[in-house]
Design a protein around this motif. Structure first.
Motif, PDB file in Angstrom:
ATOM      1  N   ASP A 146       1.584   2.670  -3.472  1.00 26.15           N
ATOM      2  CA  ASP A 146       0.374   3.281  -4.023  1.00 26.15           C
ATOM      3  C   ASP A 146       0.125   4.661  -3.422  1.00 26.15           C
ATOM      4  O   ASP A 146      -0.205   5.613  -4.137  1.00 26.15           O
ATOM      5  N   HIS A 194       0.813  -1.217   0.000  1.00 30.28           N
ATOM      6  CA  HIS A 194       0.000   0.000   0.000  1.00 30.28           C
ATOM      7  C   HIS A 194       0.849   1.271   0.000  1.00 30.28           C
ATOM      8  O   HIS A 194       0.414   2.309  -0.493  1.00 30.28           O
ATOM      9  N   THR A 241       0.007   8.079  -5.485  1.00 26.01           N
ATOM     10  CA  THR A 241      -1.304   8.715  -5.579  1.00 26.01           C
ATOM     11  C   THR A 241      -1.363  10.049  -4.842  1.00 26.01           C
ATOM     12  O   THR A 241      -1.940  11.015  -5.339  1.00 26.01           O
TER      13      THR A 241
END
Length: 190
Positions: free
Chosen positions: A35, A32, A39
């Protein structure tokens, strides 16, 4: 018009930190993380950006809002200008001046200030924390993005520290990772 987005890490039982403000239990490793870095790169404090190799432009936000206790987490580590790549606003009724010239101290009514801030053009406004400020600004929050870590804390600083009205949320996106971390997006329907 800019959107106010409450993007925050929390436990499954919706605490954003221990009562003392610490959050050392959040998952700092795992799939995670890559990401989140790609992001929401602008949400990484400046002192970590270099070591993580973050050089990209802000993706979602050009402003960040912090309550005093949230801001003081960095100050305890000697960090007074955590997000120089964004306009930084520190909300406090007790501070007389900002600890750093790059961080604008707001001692006026937070709701009035944020309503005016939302009228400007630009990227979104990141409500970084904490629970007190989120409660006061709740009527202005357009989206809630939860970074849910797979822990039950039992007590601590809640997502919202005061009363908010029952409010419908529109689920817009999510991703669940193998380690139990979840990224969940909601539109707030005031």
């Amino acid at each position: 018009m800019s959107k106010l987005i409450y993007l925050i890490s929390c436990t499954v039982d919706r605490f954003i930190a221990r009562k003392d403000g610490s959050f050392d239990f959040f998952l700092m490793e795992g799939e995670h993380v890559a990401d989140l870095l790609s992001t929401f790169p602008e949400t990484i404090p400046d002192h970590l950006r270099g070591m993580l190799g973050i050089t990209v432009e802000n993706q979602h936000f050009d402003s960040v809002l912090m309550g005093r206790r949230t801001y003081e987490v960095g100050v305890k580590e000697g960090i007074t200008n955590p997000y120089p790549h964004m306009k930084q606003y520190l909300f406090s009724r007790t501070l007389q001046q900002s600890p750093d010239p790059a961080v604008e101290l707001v001692s006026s009514d937070p709701a009035t200030f944020v309503q005016a801030l939302k009228q400007r053009s630009g990227k979104g406004i990141w409500l970084c924390g904490g629970g007190d400020l989120a409660t006061v600004l709740f009527p202005a929050i357009d989206e809630v993005v939860l970074k849910v870590h797979p822990f039950l804390l039992g007590s601590g600083i809640p997502l919202f520290s005061g009363k908010i009205p029952l409010t419908s949320l529109e689920f817009t996106d999510s991703k669940i990772y193998k380690n139990g971390f979840m990224l969940v997006h909601y539109q707030v329907n005031h």
